[in-house]
Motif scaffolding. Sequence first.
Motif, PDB file in Angstrom:
ATOM      1  N   ARG A  98      25.433  86.444  17.331  1.00  7.41           N
ATOM      2  CA  ARG A  98      24.894  85.866  18.561  1.00  7.41           C
ATOM      3  C   ARG A  98      23.607  86.550  18.978  1.00  7.41           C
ATOM      4  O   ARG A  98      23.405  87.733  18.703  1.00  7.41           O
ATOM      5  CB  ARG A  98      25.907  86.013  19.694  1.00  7.41           C
ATOM      6  CG  ARG A  98      27.148  85.199  19.506  1.00  7.41           C
ATOM      7  CD  ARG A  98      28.157  85.409  20.638  1.00  7.41           C
ATOM      8  NE  ARG A  98      29.287  84.524  20.454  1.00  7.41           N
ATOM      9  CZ  ARG A  98      30.315  84.801  19.652  1.00  7.41           C
ATOM     10  NH1 ARG A  98      30.355  85.951  18.998  1.00  7.41           N
ATOM     11  NH2 ARG A  98      31.290  83.936  19.519  1.00  7.41           N
ATOM     12  N   GLN A 103      25.640  87.077  23.413  1.00  7.44           N
ATOM     13  CA  GLN A 103      26.575  88.173  23.206  1.00  7.44           C
ATOM     14  C   GLN A 103      26.985  88.765  24.548  1.00  7.44           C
ATOM     15  O   GLN A 103      28.151  89.075  24.766  1.00  7.44           O
ATOM     16  CB  GLN A 103      25.965  89.257  22.312  1.00  7.44           C
ATOM     17  CG  GLN A 103      26.925  90.385  21.990  1.00  7.44           C
ATOM     18  CD  GLN A 103      28.117  89.930  21.180  1.00  7.44           C
ATOM     19  OE1 GLN A 103      27.999  89.093  20.297  1.00  7.44           O
ATOM     20  NE2 GLN A 103      29.281  90.479  21.476  1.00  7.44           N
ATOM     21  N   GLY A 104      26.035  88.889  25.464  1.00  4.94           N
ATOM     22  CA  GLY A 104      26.358  89.389  26.803  1.00  4.94           C
ATOM     23  C   GLY A 104      27.347  88.486  27.516  1.00  4.94           C
ATOM     24  O   GLY A 104      28.292  88.958  28.147  1.00  4.94           O
ATOM     25  N   LYS A 105      27.140  87.177  27.402  1.00  2.00           N
ATOM     26  CA  LYS A 105      28.083  86.232  28.009  1.00  2.00           C
ATOM     27  C   LYS A 105      29.468  86.372  27.391  1.00  2.00           C
ATOM     28  O   LYS A 105      30.475  86.360  28.099  1.00  2.00           O
ATOM     29  CB  LYS A 105      27.586  84.794  27.821  1.00  2.00           C
ATOM     30  CG  LYS A 105      26.381  84.443  28.634  1.00  2.00           C
ATOM     31  CD  LYS A 105      25.937  83.008  28.300  1.00  2.00           C
ATOM     32  CE  LYS A 105      24.627  82.667  28.956  1.00  2.00           C
ATOM     33  NZ  LYS A 105      24.147  81.321  28.556  1.00  2.00           N
ATOM     34  N   GLN A 106      29.504  86.522  26.078  1.00  2.00           N
ATOM     35  CA  GLN A 106      30.780  86.676  25.359  1.00  2.00           C
ATOM     36  C   GLN A 106      31.526  87.922  25.835  1.00  2.00           C
ATOM     37  O   GLN A 106      32.730  87.872  26.075  1.00  2.00           O
ATOM     38  CB  GLN A 106      30.507  86.737  23.852  1.00  2.00           C
ATOM     39  CG  GLN A 106      31.727  86.934  23.001  1.00  2.00           C
ATOM     40  CD  GLN A 106      32.582  85.696  22.882  1.00  2.00           C
ATOM     41  OE1 GLN A 106      32.149  84.595  23.230  1.00  2.00           O
ATOM     42  NE2 GLN A 106      33.781  85.847  22.425  1.00  2.00           N
ATOM     43  N   GLU A 107      30.805  89.014  25.981  1.00  2.00           N
ATOM     44  CA  GLU A 107      31.431  90.247  26.407  1.00  2.00           C
ATOM     45  C   GLU A 107      31.908  90.197  27.845  1.00  2.00           C
ATOM     46  O   GLU A 107      32.924  90.788  28.193  1.00  2.00           O
ATOM     47  CB  GLU A 107      30.475  91.430  26.187  1.00  2.00           C
ATOM     48  CG  GLU A 107      30.290  91.722  24.718  1.00  2.00           C
ATOM     49  CD  GLU A 107      29.230  92.766  24.443  1.00  2.00           C
ATOM     50  OE1 GLU A 107      28.649  93.328  25.417  1.00  2.00           O
ATOM     51  OE2 GLU A 107      28.969  93.008  23.258  1.00  2.00           O
ATOM     52  N   ARG A 108      31.194  89.484  28.707  1.00  2.00           N
ATOM     53  CA  ARG A 108      31.641  89.359  30.108  1.00  2.00           C
ATOM     54  C   ARG A 108      32.909  88.522  30.214  1.00  2.00           C
ATOM     55  O   ARG A 108      33.693  88.698  31.136  1.00  2.00           O
ATOM     56  CB  ARG A 108      30.523  88.757  30.952  1.00  2.00           C
ATOM     57  CG  ARG A 108      29.415  89.761  31.262  1.00  2.00           C
ATOM     58  CD  ARG A 108      28.433  89.224  32.286  1.00  2.00           C
ATOM     59  NE  ARG A 108      27.668  88.075  31.824  1.00  2.00           N
ATOM     60  CZ  ARG A 108      26.547  88.124  31.105  1.00  2.00           C
ATOM     61  NH1 ARG A 108      26.077  89.297  30.737  1.00  2.00           N
ATOM     62  NH2 ARG A 108      25.919  87.034  30.755  1.00  2.00           N
ATOM     63  N   ARG A 109      33.127  87.622  29.285  1.00  2.00           N
ATOM     64  CA  ARG A 109      34.342  86.799  29.283  1.00  2.00           C
ATOM     65  C   ARG A 109      35.591  87.605  28.952  1.00  2.00           C
ATOM     66  O   ARG A 109      36.692  87.215  29.298  1.00  2.00           O
ATOM     67  CB  ARG A 109      34.213  85.651  28.284  1.00  2.00           C
ATOM     68  CG  ARG A 109      33.273  84.588  28.705  1.00  2.00           C
ATOM     69  CD  ARG A 109      33.285  83.417  27.716  1.00  2.00           C
ATOM     70  NE  ARG A 109      32.094  82.637  27.886  1.00  2.00           N
ATOM     71  CZ  ARG A 109      31.256  82.295  26.913  1.00  2.00           C
ATOM     72  NH1 ARG A 109      31.503  82.662  25.677  1.00  2.00           N
ATOM     73  NH2 ARG A 109      30.193  81.603  27.162  1.00  2.00           N
ATOM     74  N   ARG A 110      35.406  88.701  28.238  1.00  2.00           N
ATOM     75  CA  ARG A 110      36.555  89.502  27.809  1.00  2.00           C
ATOM     76  C   ARG A 110      37.082  90.283  28.910  1.00  2.00           C
ATOM     77  O   ARG A 110      37.191  90.827  29.690  1.00  2.00           O
ATOM     78  CB  ARG A 110      36.165  90.429  26.668  1.00  2.00           C
ATOM     79  CG  ARG A 110      35.883  89.679  25.409  1.00  2.00           C
ATOM     80  CD  ARG A 110      35.586  90.619  24.302  1.00  2.00           C
ATOM     81  NE  ARG A 110      34.978  89.901  23.203  1.00  2.00           N
ATOM     82  CZ  ARG A 110      34.364  90.442  22.206  1.00  2.00           C
ATOM     83  NH1 ARG A 110      34.266  91.731  22.140  1.00  2.00           N
ATOM     84  NH2 ARG A 110      33.860  89.732  21.246  1.00  2.00           N
TER      85      ARG A 110
END
Length: 110
Positions: A98, A103-110
């Motif tokens: 990503r 990638q930042g959005k993905q990590e905030r979802r976790r």
Amino acid sequence: MDVTTARERLEDMLAELDRSIGVLQGDPVAVREHSAADAGSDLTDADRAQAMLTVATAQRQAIMEALKRIDEGVYGRCVDCGSPVPEGRLEARPEAARCVQCQGKQERRR
């Protein structure tokens, strides 16, 4: 990074991870003799080894997916938005799937 260089780096990373995973999957604790006083530290060692194995296995999967993206001709494109993954990101993490923003959005979802 050109795909030939990326493939070489990813394959080197994969070989190293496979060696590490092999070591982590071994059972050196069972080979040693233990005293009752060692039982607590053995559990900690086993937990640590399991955590490292989990991380290494996830990293291996990311590398396999990156190699697949190379084969499919989409390496270097974000899997979420399709924009180019920055060259510097690929240099640092050749398995990156990503762009930085996604990638930042993905990590905030976790």
